[in-house]
Design an enzyme around this catalytic site. Structure first.
Site, short mmCIF file in Angstrom:
data_model
loop_
_atom_site.label_atom_id
_atom_site.label_comp_id
_atom_site.label_asym_id
_atom_site.label_seq_id
_atom_site.Cartn_x
_atom_site.Cartn_y
_atom_site.Cartn_z
N LYS A 182 -25.91 -7.46 -45.88
CA LYS A 182 -25.50 -8.34 -46.16
C LYS A 182 -23.62 -8.58 -47.33
O LYS A 182 -23.96 -7.41 -48.20
CB LYS A 182 -26.11 -9.24 -47.37
CG LYS A 182 -27.18 -9.43 -45.82
CD LYS A 182 -26.35 -10.11 -44.86
CE LYS A 182 -26.22 -11.73 -45.49
NZ LYS A 182 -25.21 -12.85 -44.20
N TYR B 56 -21.19 -6.90 -43.72
CA TYR B 56 -20.71 -8.61 -43.16
C TYR B 56 -20.26 -9.52 -44.38
O TYR B 56 -20.64 -9.43 -45.94
CB TYR B 56 -22.53 -9.66 -42.75
CG TYR B 56 -22.60 -9.43 -41.73
CD1 TYR B 56 -21.35 -9.52 -40.83
CD2 TYR B 56 -24.08 -8.75 -41.62
CE1 TYR B 56 -22.38 -9.23 -39.53
CE2 TYR B 56 -23.93 -8.27 -40.42
CZ TYR B 56 -23.37 -8.59 -38.78
OH TYR B 56 -24.07 -7.91 -37.79
N GLU C 133 -18.18 -9.71 -39.24
CA GLU C 133 -17.98 -10.69 -38.05
C GLU C 133 -16.86 -10.88 -38.16
O GLU C 133 -16.33 -11.52 -36.54
CB GLU C 133 -18.47 -11.25 -39.11
CG GLU C 133 -17.95 -12.48 -40.20
CD GLU C 133 -18.45 -11.80 -41.12
OE1 GLU C 133 -17.18 -11.98 -42.72
OE2 GLU C 133 -19.12 -11.12 -41.69
N ARG D 103 -33.38 -5.30 -44.25
CA ARG D 103 -32.35 -4.65 -43.48
C ARG D 103 -31.32 -3.15 -44.52
O ARG D 103 -31.45 -3.28 -45.86
CB ARG D 103 -31.29 -5.26 -43.20
CG ARG D 103 -31.27 -5.69 -41.78
CD ARG D 103 -30.81 -6.96 -40.92
NE ARG D 103 -30.19 -7.85 -42.30
CZ ARG D 103 -29.84 -9.14 -41.17
NH1 ARG D 103 -28.36 -8.84 -39.96
NH2 ARG D 103 -29.42 -9.75 -42.92
N MET E 33 -31.38 -14.53 -41.59
CA MET E 33 -32.63 -14.81 -40.58
C MET E 33 -33.03 -13.69 -40.46
O MET E 33 -33.85 -13.00 -40.35
CB MET E 33 -32.28 -16.10 -39.50
CG MET E 33 -31.43 -16.78 -40.47
SD MET E 33 -31.68 -17.99 -38.95
CE MET E 33 -33.25 -17.73 -37.43
N HIS F 56 -18.42 -13.49 -44.89
CA HIS F 56 -18.00 -14.84 -44.30
C HIS F 56 -18.35 -15.61 -45.68
O HIS F 56 -18.48 -16.29 -46.02
CB HIS F 56 -20.41 -14.34 -44.38
CG HIS F 56 -21.30 -14.41 -42.77
ND1 HIS F 56 -20.42 -15.09 -41.55
CD2 HIS F 56 -21.95 -13.71 -42.87
CE1 HIS F 56 -21.46 -14.15 -41.15
NE2 HIS F 56 -22.07 -13.49 -41.95
N ASP G 102 -24.27 -19.33 -43.02
CA ASP G 102 -23.63 -18.48 -43.31
C ASP G 102 -22.17 -18.80 -43.24
O ASP G 102 -21.51 -17.91 -43.92
CB ASP G 102 -23.70 -16.80 -42.30
CG ASP G 102 -24.91 -16.18 -42.33
OD1 ASP G 102 -25.40 -16.26 -43.23
OD2 ASP G 102 -25.36 -15.14 -41.51
#
Length: 372
Positions: A75, A94, A118, A15, A301, A96, A270
Site C-alpha cells: 500500500k 501502489y 496501478e 499483505r 479491501m 493511487h 482508492d
C-alpha cells in the site's frame, strides 16, 4: 541491489511486498534483501521462512528505509513512512496519487523515484499489476455487500440469492472491467439478479459472451444509473480511469432515492470513489450510513484476504522488481515502456499525466525526466 521490505502499517493491512519465494529469486540473481521483523506474519510467512530464502531480518522500519536502495511495499506509504524516503531511493508499490494531494506533495519533496503498481501497463494496454487485486476486490465486494445487507449490520435484511417464493436481491455493478466482471461472477453464483453498467459496448458484449443472458447489461447514461440505483439492493462501484480520480457516477440525490437499508460498496475508493457520498474507511470501521444507505468504502479491501492477495500480487510484481534491481531503475525504465508508464514521481517531478491533471501540477514526460 539492496531491496527492503517494511511491514505494512495501514489499518488492518496484512499483505507483504515480497514473499519468501520472491526473496529467493532476488537473492539467486545476486541481490540482497532485508525484511522488517514479522512483516509477513499476516500473510502466513514467518521470519524463519525469509531467513531460509536468504533474507536478513531487521528490527525496525527505520533500518529498512535507511539501508535499502529499493523499497517494495503493497500500500501507499503513510505520512510517517514518507518521511523516511530519501532522494534517489526507489519506491515500488501502489500509490493511487490522483485523489491524494498530501501524499503527492510528500513524494515530490522526498526526491524518491516512485513507481506505482496501478499505472504499469501491458502490451495490450491492460494494468497487469492492478488486475489480481481487482479480481480479489471484485469478488470480495459481493461477499461484504451480502454481509452489509443483513439486518444486524444495518441492511435491509435481504438474502442476495433469495429463496423459493421470495425474489433474489438486485445487484447493480458500475463498470464492467476486471473488478466488475469478478463481482458479477460471484453475484450470479449466489443467485442474485445482476445488472452491469458500462460505457463501452464492447465490454457489454464481452460480458454477455461470458455470462450469457444470466447477466443484464446497460449502457452507462445518467438516466440508466439513476433508475437502476433507485431499485438496487446492492450497488457495487468499480469504475476505473487509469491513474486518474474516479468519476462521480452516483450523486447525493441518487443515494437519497435508494431504498432504506440498501448498500453501496465503492471498490473505486482508492481513486476517490465513484459515489459523491463515499469517503475512505478502514477494516476497523468499514461502514457508515448516509440517507439510510450503508456505505462500505474500505481502501485496502484485499488486505483482509492477505494470503491469497499477497501471492497473487507477487506473481505479477516479481518480474518488474527483478528488472529494476538487475538493471537499475534508469535502464529498466528506459528498456520497458510499460514499466515506464508506472513512473509517477521522480526527482520532484510528476510523470503521470492523470495525477498532474487531477491536482493542477506540471506534468513532465517520463522520457524527459529520465533524459532518454
Amino acid at each position: 541491489m539492496l531491496v527492503g521490505v517494511p511491514r505494512e502499517i495501514k489499518n488492518h493491512e496484512y499483505r507483504v511486498g515480497l514473499v519468501p519465494s520472491s526473496v529467493r529469486e532476488l537473492v539467486f540473481n545476486g541481490h540482497e534483501v532485508i525484511v522488517e521483523t514479522d512483516a509477513g506474519i499476516g500473510a502466513g510467512q514467518t521470519n524463519e521462512d525469509y531467513i531460509a530464502a536468504g533474507a536478513k531480518i531487521v528490527g525496525t522500519a527505520d533500518e529498512v528505509f535507511a539501508s535499502a536502495e529499493m523499497i517494495v511495499k503493497v500500500k501507499e506509504p503513510l505520512a510517517v513512512e514518507r518521511k523516511k524516503l530519501r532522494p534517489g531511493q526507489i519506491l515500488f508499490t501502489y500509490l493511487h496519487l490522483a485523489p491524494d494531494e498530501e501524499q503527492t506533495n510528500d513524494l515530490i519533496e522526498s526526491g524518491a523515484i516512485c513507481i506505482a503498481y496501478e499505472t504499469v501497463t501491458s502490451p495490450h494496454r491492460t494494468l497487469p499489476l492492478l488486475t489480481p487485486m481487482s479480481e480479489v476486490a471484485g469478488r470480495m465486494s459481493v461477499q461484504v455487500g451480502a454481509r452489509c445487507l443483513e439486518k444486524e449490520a444495518g441492511g435491509r435484511g435481504v438474502l442476495l440469492g433469495g429463496v423459493p417464493g421470495v425474489p433474489a436481491g438486485d445487484v447493480v455493478i458500475l463498470g464492467g472491467g476486471v473488478a466488475g466482471t469478478n463481482a458479477a461472477l460471484i453475484a450470479l453464483g449466489m443467485g442474485a439478479t445482476v445488472t452491469v453498467v458500462d460505457r463501452s459496448a464492447d465490454v457489454l458484449r464481452r460480458l454477455v459472451a461470458e455470462f450469457g443472458t444470466s447477466v443484464r447489461t446497460m449502457f452507462s447514461t445518467r438516466d440508466a444509473i439513476e433508475s437502476l440505483v433507485a431499485g438496487a439492493d446492492l450497488v457495487i462501484g468499480t469504475v476505473l480511469v487509469p491513474g486518474a480520480e474516479a468519476p462521480k457516477l452516483v450523486t447525493k440525490e441518487m443515494v437519497a432515492s435508494m431504498k432504506s437499508g440498501s448498500v453501496i460498496v465503492d471498490v473505486a475508493i482508492d481513486q476517490g470513489g465513484c459515489c459523491e457520498t463515499s469517503r475512505p474507511t478502514s477494516h476497523s470501521e468499514p461502514t457508515y450510513v448516509v440517507d439510510d444507505v450503508v456505505h462500505y468504502c474500505v481502501t485496502n479491501m484485499p488486505g483482509a484476504l492477505a494470503r491469497t492477495s499477497t501471492f497473487a500480487l507477487n506473481n505479477v510484481t516479481l518480474p518488474f522488481a527483478l528488472a529494476i534491481a538487475g538493471k537499475g531503475y534508469r535502464a529498466a525504465l528506459a528498456d520497458d515502456i510499460h514499466l515506464r508508464d508506472g513512473l509517477n514521481v521522480i526527482d520532484g517531478k510528476i510523470t503521470c499525466k492523470p495525477v498532474a491533471d487531477a491536482q493542477g501540477l506540471e506534468y513532465v514526460k517520463p522520457e524527459v525526466a529520465l533524459a532518454l
